[in-house]
Design a protein around this motif. Structure first.
Motif: not given
Length: 124
Positions: A108-118, A122-123
Motif C-alpha cells: 500500500y502506498i504510504p499516506g505520508r508520501y502520497g507516492e510509491c517509495l521509489t 525512500k527505497e
C-alpha cells in the motif's frame, strides 16, 4: 476475601440491580449468550436484537465491556455480492497504485508520501 474475589463480585449482577443490563465477570457468561466475535466465529450476527447482557473486566484504561447477544435470536452472516467484492478489489488496487508513476505496487502506498517509495526516494 482476595482482590480477585472482590473484583468478580463487583461485576457480578445477573439480575441487573446495579447495572442497566445483566452483568457478568470475565469468563462467566451463561450458556446461550455470546459476544459479537463469538457469534462471528459461528457464522452468525446479532441481527438487530437488543443487548441481552454484558461482561465487565478491568483492562487498560479502566473498566472494559463486551456486550452479549442471544445466540437463539442471531441471524446468519450476510455474504458480499459480486458487485461489492469488485468494488473492494478496485479500492484496494487504488491504494497500491502510485499517483506519480501510476505503477501498481505490491504494498500500500504510504499516506505520508502520497507516492510509491521509489518516487519518494525512500527505497534503497
Amino acid at each position: 476475601m482476595g482482590t480477585a474475589t472482590r473484583y468478580r463480585a463487583a461485576f457480578n449482577d445477573p439480575d441487573a440491580v446495579r447495572h442497566s443490563v445483566p452483568t457478568f465477570p470475565w469468563n462467566s457468561a451463561p450458556e446461550g449468550l455470546a459476544t459479537r466475535r463469538q457469534l462471528r466465529t459461528q457464522g452468525l450476527r446479532p441481527g438487530g436484537q437488543d443487548i441481552a447482557g454484558q461482561i465487565l473486566w478491568r483492562g487498560v484504561g479502566g473498566v472494559r465491556a463486551a456486550y452479549l447477544y442471544r445466540v437463539a435470536l442471531a441471524l446468519p452472516k450476510r455474504t458480499a455480492t459480486p458487485a461489492q467484492l469488485d468494488a473492494i478489489a478496485k479500492a484496494l488496487r487504488a491504494r497500491r497504485t502510485c499517483s506519480t508513476c501510476h505503477t501498481v505496487r505490491s504494498y500500500y502506498i504510504p499516506g505520508r508520501y502520497g507516492e510509491c517509495l521509489t518516487c519518494a526516494g525512500k527505497e534503497q
